[in-house]
Scaffold this motif. Structure first.
Motif, PDB file in Angstrom:
ATOM      1  N   ARG A  92       0.613  -7.372   4.719  1.00  0.00           N
ATOM      2  CA  ARG A  92      -0.683  -7.867   4.020  1.00  0.00           C
ATOM      3  C   ARG A  92      -1.415  -8.528   4.907  1.00  0.00           C
ATOM      4  N   ALA A 134      -1.359 -10.654   9.475  1.00  0.00           N
ATOM      5  CA  ALA A 134      -0.999 -10.223   8.378  1.00  0.00           C
ATOM      6  C   ALA A 134       0.259 -10.789   8.332  1.00  0.00           C
ATOM      7  N   GLU A 165      -1.256  -2.430   6.732  1.00  0.00           N
ATOM      8  CA  GLU A 165      -1.020  -2.479   5.393  1.00  0.00           C
ATOM      9  C   GLU A 165      -0.008  -1.181   4.853  1.00  0.00           C
ATOM     10  N   PRO A 177       5.292  -9.821   2.926  1.00  0.00           N
ATOM     11  CA  PRO A 177       5.443 -10.438   1.498  1.00  0.00           C
ATOM     12  C   PRO A 177       6.822 -10.558   1.354  1.00  0.00           C
TER      13      PRO A 177
END
Length: 274
Positions: free
Chosen positions: A193, A259, A188, A262
């Motif tokens: 994400r 993950a 993170e 973005p």
């Protein structure tokens, strides 16, 4: 106390040793190729995509992804002999046009920015001395919307007893393993994400049992080869027993983590093209 460079060198040379292949079989991580397929499904791999396999080892993961999911794969590993052997086996399998291997450090990956639809790292993130830098490198490689997939050893919040934090434990992917939540936090902070996690503790328990069984057979059938490779059989068996007890006590586990980068993420600070 060993330096990060010494730890990396020890891991690379150990996993390039023929004796490791004897003990671990085709796939060098818990869950084997079945868990690799599960990770691929969670990554939503599609035909024509590009995948980077970091700490690619003997290339089993890279070859499976190329053959079963019709993707192209760039594997990166720190061991020269490992890279050469993986390339040779891949060529023999007729996959040289879809899979290639590079010599490189996970903390400075020799691949281009924003190039890959997915990055995978199986049972290796826990061995990287600088996990934050490695995570930033993963993010750098990914295109917007690309996915990072990790399967790795986890530990309880209280950490491990001293006998499981030695150099041998680094090689066995245990010494610097972290709780699942800490892996997620590292990714993170690198701008990725976390979208999915799974616990697979049974995979590491099964692998320890398999190593123990293989080693006992090899002690009877290939003792000279093990000795030549520098394997201290009794020491490895004792270590396996300690690890098995730690798994039973809930101190060691195994997990899958995915993950996503973005669409609006900027390049991690300090990262640059290769």
């Amino acid at each position: 106390m060993n330096t990060p460079a010494e730890i990396k060198s020890c891991c690379a040379s150990s996993y390039g040793n023929d004796a490791v292949a004897l003990m671990l079989g085709e796939s060098y991580h818990p869950g084997g190729l079945a868990l690799t397929r599960r990770l691929a499904e969670r990554l939503r791999l599609r035909s024509g995509q590009r995948v980077a396999d970091i700490a690619s080892g003997p290339g089993a993961t890279a070859r499976l992804l190329a053959a079963d999911y019709d993707v192209t794969v760039d594997g990166v590993d720190l061991g020269q002999s490992t890279v050469e052997r993986a390339g040779a086996v891949t060529a023999e399998a007729g996959l040289a046009e879809k899979v290639r291997f590079h010599l490189g450090d996970a903390e400075r990956i020799p691949l281009l920015d924003n190039t890959f639809d997915a990055v995978v790292c199986e049972c290796a993130f826990c061995t990287f001395p600088d996990k934050a830098t490695a995570a930033a490198e993963f993010a750098r490689l990914l295109r917007s919307g690309g996915r990072m997939g990790i399967t790795d050893v986890t530990v309880a919040e209280g950490g491990l007893p001293g006998e499981l934090r030695t150099v041998a434990a680094w090689v066995a992917c245990i010494a610097d393993a972290r709780p699942l939540g800490e892996y997620a936090a590292i990714l993170e902070r690198a701008g990725l994400r976390v979208v999915h996690t799974e616990v697979h503790d049974e995979a590491i328990a099964r692998m320890i049992d398999e190593i123990d069984a293989r080693l006992r057979v090899l002690r009877m059938t290939a003792s000279a080869r093990l000795a030549e490779a520098g394997v201290e059989v009794e020491a490895v068996l004792r270590y396996a027993a300690l690890a098995k007890r730690a798994v039973a006590d809930g101190l060691i586990g195994y997990a899958l983590l995915v993950a996503e980068k973005p669409a609006d993420i900027s390049e991690p600070e300090g990262a640059s093209g290769r």
